[in-house]
Design a protein around this motif. Structure first.
Motif, PDB file in Angstrom:
ATOM      1  N   LYS A 135      -1.916   8.209   4.372  1.00 26.49           N
ATOM      2  CA  LYS A 135      -0.406   8.842   4.538  1.00 26.49           C
ATOM      3  C   LYS A 135      -0.403   9.283   6.181  1.00 26.49           C
ATOM      4  O   LYS A 135      -0.917  10.430   6.381  1.00 26.49           O
ATOM      5  CB  LYS A 135      -0.149   9.606   3.470  1.00 26.49           C
ATOM      6  N   THR A 136       0.324   8.443   6.908  1.00 21.39           N
ATOM      7  CA  THR A 136       0.770   8.750   8.264  1.00 21.39           C
ATOM      8  C   THR A 136       2.234   8.882   8.415  1.00 21.39           C
ATOM      9  O   THR A 136       3.113   8.715   7.485  1.00 21.39           O
ATOM     10  CB  THR A 136       0.036   7.987   9.074  1.00 21.39           C
ATOM     11  N   PHE A 137       2.839   9.296   9.849  1.00 19.40           N
ATOM     12  CA  PHE A 137       3.863   9.207  10.223  1.00 19.40           C
ATOM     13  C   PHE A 137       4.120   8.227  11.194  1.00 19.40           C
ATOM     14  O   PHE A 137       3.317   8.467  12.095  1.00 19.40           O
ATOM     15  CB  PHE A 137       4.588  10.672  10.472  1.00 19.40           C
ATOM     16  N   VAL A 138       5.092   7.182  11.394  1.00 18.77           N
ATOM     17  CA  VAL A 138       5.362   6.664  12.355  1.00 18.77           C
ATOM     18  C   VAL A 138       6.885   6.727  12.608  1.00 18.77           C
ATOM     19  O   VAL A 138       7.772   6.442  11.680  1.00 18.77           O
ATOM     20  CB  VAL A 138       4.960   4.899  11.856  1.00 18.77           C
ATOM     21  N   LYS A 139       7.000   7.149  14.103  1.00 14.46           N
ATOM     22  CA  LYS A 139       8.395   7.329  14.619  1.00 14.46           C
ATOM     23  C   LYS A 139       9.129   8.355  13.401  1.00 14.46           C
ATOM     24  O   LYS A 139      10.419   8.002  13.000  1.00 14.46           O
ATOM     25  CB  LYS A 139       9.350   6.084  14.606  1.00 14.46           C
ATOM     26  N   ASN A 140       8.403   9.507  12.958  1.00 17.98           N
ATOM     27  CA  ASN A 140       8.957  10.464  12.275  1.00 17.98           C
ATOM     28  C   ASN A 140       9.363   9.944  10.540  1.00 17.98           C
ATOM     29  O   ASN A 140      10.070  10.616  10.039  1.00 17.98           O
ATOM     30  CB  ASN A 140      10.170  11.087  12.802  1.00 17.98           C
ATOM     31  N   ARG A 141       8.847   9.093  10.426  1.00 17.15           N
ATOM     32  CA  ARG A 141       8.905   8.174   9.064  1.00 17.15           C
ATOM     33  C   ARG A 141       7.834   8.267   8.213  1.00 17.15           C
ATOM     34  O   ARG A 141       6.615   7.623   8.887  1.00 17.15           O
ATOM     35  CB  ARG A 141       9.491   7.020   9.038  1.00 17.15           C
ATOM     36  N   PRO A 142       7.392   8.584   7.136  1.00 20.37           N
ATOM     37  CA  PRO A 142       6.372   8.313   6.284  1.00 20.37           C
ATOM     38  C   PRO A 142       5.824   6.921   6.065  1.00 20.37           C
ATOM     39  O   PRO A 142       6.773   6.132   5.993  1.00 20.37           O
ATOM     40  CB  PRO A 142       6.683   9.160   4.892  1.00 20.37           C
ATOM     41  N   LEU A 143       4.576   6.663   6.417  1.00 18.70           N
ATOM     42  CA  LEU A 143       4.080   5.463   6.176  1.00 18.70           C
ATOM     43  C   LEU A 143       2.661   5.690   5.226  1.00 18.70           C
ATOM     44  O   LEU A 143       1.709   6.168   5.498  1.00 18.70           O
ATOM     45  CB  LEU A 143       3.522   4.726   7.370  1.00 18.70           C
ATOM     46  N   THR A 144       2.857   4.985   4.206  1.00 18.87           N
ATOM     47  CA  THR A 144       1.446   4.725   3.172  1.00 18.87           C
ATOM     48  C   THR A 144       0.907   3.419   3.250  1.00 18.87           C
ATOM     49  O   THR A 144       1.368   2.724   3.190  1.00 18.87           O
ATOM     50  CB  THR A 144       1.791   5.033   1.833  1.00 18.87           C
ATOM     51  N   SER A 145      -0.466   3.593   3.855  1.00 22.12           N
ATOM     52  CA  SER A 145      -1.002   2.163   4.049  1.00 22.12           C
ATOM     53  C   SER A 145      -2.337   2.193   3.071  1.00 22.12           C
ATOM     54  O   SER A 145      -3.140   3.643   2.791  1.00 22.12           O
ATOM     55  CB  SER A 145      -1.635   2.154   5.418  1.00 22.12           C
TER      56      SER A 145
END
Length: 131
Positions: A70-80
């Motif tokens: 779980k990370t953030f990309v452009k202040n949006r959460p991203l689950t990979s």
């Protein structure tokens, strides 16, 4: 009562964690994408709801089959998600057993369609698998 695992069609390698429709969809998607896929991509590819996808990923994660990041990309959460090394091997082993199931069933159907006599286990008269 006989031990079912000793039977010719016991297929002990059909891992119960993997042998579920939604999880098979997830694993098939992930094995084709070694770097992983986003939650949204998995949802779309497998036709699952957020809740179903989360539940199945949790099962696979607890079994050390998938990694979830779980990370953030452009202040949006991203689950990979991606397969672990162990998860990839378990899935490949599972596929080998599944191929054997299909092969055995095809051979038995072919034998029965030819009208050859088999016993109730699907073996020929002398207890041998049909050729």
């Amino acid at each position: 009562m006989s031990d079912q695992s000793s039977g010719p069609f016991a297929y002990d390698g059909l891992d119960r964690v993997l042998h579920e429709k939604a999880r098979l969809s997830l694993l098939t998607s992930l094995v084709a994408h070694p770097k992983g896929l986003s939650f949204g991509d998995l949802k779309r590819l497998c036709g699952l709801t957020d809740g179903n996808l989360s539940r199945h990923l949790k099962v696979l994660h607890e079994a050390n089959i998938v990694e979830i990041e779980k990370t953030f990309v452009k202040n949006r959460p991203l689950t990979s998600c991606r397969l672990t090394k162990e998860g990839r091997q378990r899935f490949l082993d599972y596929l080998s057993v599944l191929e054997q199931v299909v092969k055995n069933a095809s051979e038995l159907l072919e034998t029965n369609e030819k009208g050859e006599r088999t016993n109730e286990a699907g073996f020929g008269e002398l207890g041998t698998k049909p050729s």
